[in-house]
Design an enzyme around this catalytic site. Structure first.
Site, PDB file in Angstrom:
ATOM      1  N   ARG A  45       0.844  -1.207   0.000  1.00  0.00           N
ATOM      2  CA  ARG A  45       0.000   0.000   0.000  1.00  0.00           C
ATOM      3  C   ARG A  45       0.876   1.251   0.000  1.00  0.00           C
ATOM      4  O   ARG A  45       0.468   2.303  -0.491  1.00  0.00           O
ATOM      5  CB  ARG A  45      -0.964  -0.006   1.203  1.00  0.00           C
ATOM      6  N   TYR A  98     -15.845  16.547 -15.331  1.00  0.00           N
ATOM      7  CA  TYR A  98     -16.258  15.161 -15.134  1.00  0.00           C
ATOM      8  C   TYR A  98     -17.278  15.088 -13.985  1.00  0.00           C
ATOM      9  O   TYR A  98     -17.068  15.702 -12.925  1.00  0.00           O
ATOM     10  CB  TYR A  98     -15.023  14.310 -14.818  1.00  0.00           C
ATOM     11  N   ASP A 170      -6.816  18.026 -14.805  1.00  0.00           N
ATOM     12  CA  ASP A 170      -7.178  16.663 -15.187  1.00  0.00           C
ATOM     13  C   ASP A 170      -6.865  16.535 -16.679  1.00  0.00           C
ATOM     14  O   ASP A 170      -7.522  17.148 -17.520  1.00  0.00           O
ATOM     15  CB  ASP A 170      -8.666  16.425 -14.890  1.00  0.00           C
ATOM     16  N   LYS A 195      -8.669   5.251 -18.833  1.00  0.00           N
ATOM     17  CA  LYS A 195      -9.010   5.683 -20.194  1.00  0.00           C
ATOM     18  C   LYS A 195      -7.804   5.489 -21.119  1.00  0.00           C
ATOM     19  O   LYS A 195      -7.372   4.380 -21.314  1.00  0.00           O
ATOM     20  CB  LYS A 195      -9.501   7.134 -20.154  1.00  0.00           C
TER      21      LYS A 195
HETATM   22  C1  LIG Z   1     -13.241   8.689 -16.053  1.00  0.00           C
HETATM   23  C2  LIG Z   1     -12.763  10.009 -15.625  1.00  0.00           C
HETATM   24  C3  LIG Z   1     -12.439  10.260 -14.282  1.00  0.00           C
HETATM   25  C4  LIG Z   1     -12.632   9.220 -13.189  1.00  0.00           C
HETATM   26  O1  LIG Z   1     -11.768   8.149 -13.372  1.00  0.00           O
HETATM   27  P1  LIG Z   1     -12.057   6.657 -12.813  1.00  0.00           P
HETATM   28  O2  LIG Z   1     -10.848   5.902 -13.247  1.00  0.00           O
HETATM   29  O3  LIG Z   1     -13.330   6.195 -13.450  1.00  0.00           O
HETATM   30  O4  LIG Z   1     -12.196   6.767 -11.342  1.00  0.00           O
HETATM   31  C5  LIG Z   1     -11.949  11.510 -13.957  1.00  0.00           C
HETATM   32  N1  LIG Z   1     -11.794  12.472 -14.890  1.00  0.00           N
HETATM   33  C6  LIG Z   1     -12.111  12.262 -16.181  1.00  0.00           C
HETATM   34  C7  LIG Z   1     -11.912  13.360 -17.160  1.00  0.00           C
HETATM   35  C8  LIG Z   1     -12.600  11.035 -16.598  1.00  0.00           C
HETATM   36  O5  LIG Z   1     -12.922  10.836 -17.886  1.00  0.00           O
END
Ligand SMILES: *Cc1c(COP(=O)(O)O)cnc(C)c1O
Length: 381
Positions: A45, A98, A170, A195
């Site tokens: 962890r 998001y 992000d 993603k």
């Molecule tokens: C999917 C997504 C998230 C969240 O990510 P997870 O891996 O599903 O927790 C945050 N920001 C953006 C822009 C996303 O597309």
């Protein structure tokens, strides 16, 4: 990094250290490994060699000093927000974010009186006007969902830094292949590696990258205590994805262009939103900021909500699913799925029409994809 084998060879692929803990002979060395983010390995962890290899790779790609791999993108976002903010602080954020992030902001406001002021993401004077004495954090997304709005990172990050805010971006939709926000002044970059970084719809993982090493220990400690650090197998899958990231991004962007240009000519389509098209409001900014216009696009069906629902039901190659950035083309009808709670007015404010379709262009042959879109469009005319 694994130690060299006898004879001096080493594994070319990073091994999976599928272990939760590490044995020591010296108690002092064990304590040091638990206390020091630069120390050795004691408990997974805290740190694991496979996870660490991923962290070093993504920190390098983003041009940052250090990274923390987390169990999901939301884990990364929560570690940053909870690790940096105190009750009564204030956030300035881009309006089109998001959904999970917006939900966390709402919770922070309700429980910790952390207010949020939303701005458009295009205009630094709007940002300056939103800043208060208690403002701590500026929160942006490089490319926003679903209309592929591009945020003016150089101007906004300069203004945010000038006002002493910690600037978080992000970068999930752009990836470091298209944009490196730290070069434009971001202090912290977060990713949903679920993603594009992972890229195969087979892993859930997040990343926090810090521009400088001084921010790392606090966020590392916070992620460790919150329990959101990534597991070694998820990290290994993401490392595997990273190896092809530039190749995949090139194909995602080419396929998005192919679809955008063909959709723009189709009579059932009233608008196409992709920042590589001359019609997109952020076209100029995208060509300055992004190496390519990205693999995400959206389009509006003239037939509204019934046409949108018929289109997604009619696809055979592309699939209707949440998520994005993988090998398969995924589509979503936001008005009936991801944004179903919004009123017609709120939908319009987010740039979403009743007939908007969001597309994550995959890696298929572009002609196969367009043939699929064409037959689905014929079925909703
Ligand atoms: C999917 C997504 C998230 C969240 O990510 P997870 O891996 O599903 O927790 C945050 N920001 C953006 C822009 C996303 O597309």
């Amino acid at each position: 990094m694994p130690a060299p084998e006898p004879g001096g060879s080493r594994p070319v692929s990073i091994p999976i250290y599928q272990t939760s803990t590490f044995a020591f002979t010296d108690p002092a060395a064990c304590a040091a490994a638990l206390d020091d983010p630069g120390g050795g390995h004691a408990y997974s962890r805290y740190r694991n060699p496979t996870t660490q290899a991923l962290e070093e790779a993504v920190a390098g790609l983003e041009g940052g000093a250090a990274a923390i791999a987390t169990s999901s993108g939301m884990g990364a976002i929560n570690a940053v927000l909870l690790g940096l903010l105190r009750p009564g602080d204030h956030i300035v954020a881009q309006r089109c974010l998001y959904g999970g992030t917006v939900a966390v902001f709402a919770d922070l406001a309700a429980r910790l009186q952390i207010g949020v002021s939303y701005i458009s993401g295009r205009d630094e004077s709007e940002l300056r006007a939103a800043i208060r004495p208690e403002s701590r954090l500026l929160y942006l997304e490089t490319i926003a969902n679903p209309t592929a709005a591009v945020s003016d990172l150089p101007a906004l990050l300069a203004a945010g830094r000038g006002a002493g805010l910690t600037c978080v971006v992000d970068n999930t939709f752009a990836t470091p292949v298209l944009c490196r926000p730290i070069e434009h002044g971001a202090d912290i970059v977060v990713h949903s590696a679920t993603k594009y970084l992972g890229g195969h719809d087979d892993v859930t993982l997040g990343i926090v990258v810090t521009a400088t090493s001084d921010r790392y220990p606090r966020l590392w400690r916070y992620a460790v205590d919150l329990g959101v650090t990534a597991d070694p197998f998820a990290a290994w899958l993401t490392i595997r994805g990273l190896k092809t990231l530039p190749l995949r991004m090139a194909r995602h962007c080419d396929n998005a262009r192919y679809l955008a240009e063909h959709l723009a000519e189709h009579p059932a389509v009233s608008a196409v939103h992709w920042p590589g098209l001359a019609s997109h409001p952020d076209r100029q900014l995208a060509s300055r900021l992004l190496a390519a216009p990205g693999g995400m696009l959206a389009f509006d069906l003239a037939g509204g909500r019934p046409a949108g629902m018929a289109f997604v039901a009619g696809l055979r190659v592309a699939a209707m699913a949440p998520s994005l950035g993988g090998a398969e083309t995924l589509v979503l009808h936001p008005a009936s799925t991801s944004h179903r709670q919004l009123s017609p007015g709120q939908l319009a404010a987010a740039g979403i029409a009743e007939g908007t379709i969001r597309v994550s262009a995959g890696l298929e042959h572009p002609q196969d994809l367009w043939a699929d879109f064409e037959q689905a469009l014929a079925g909703c005319a």
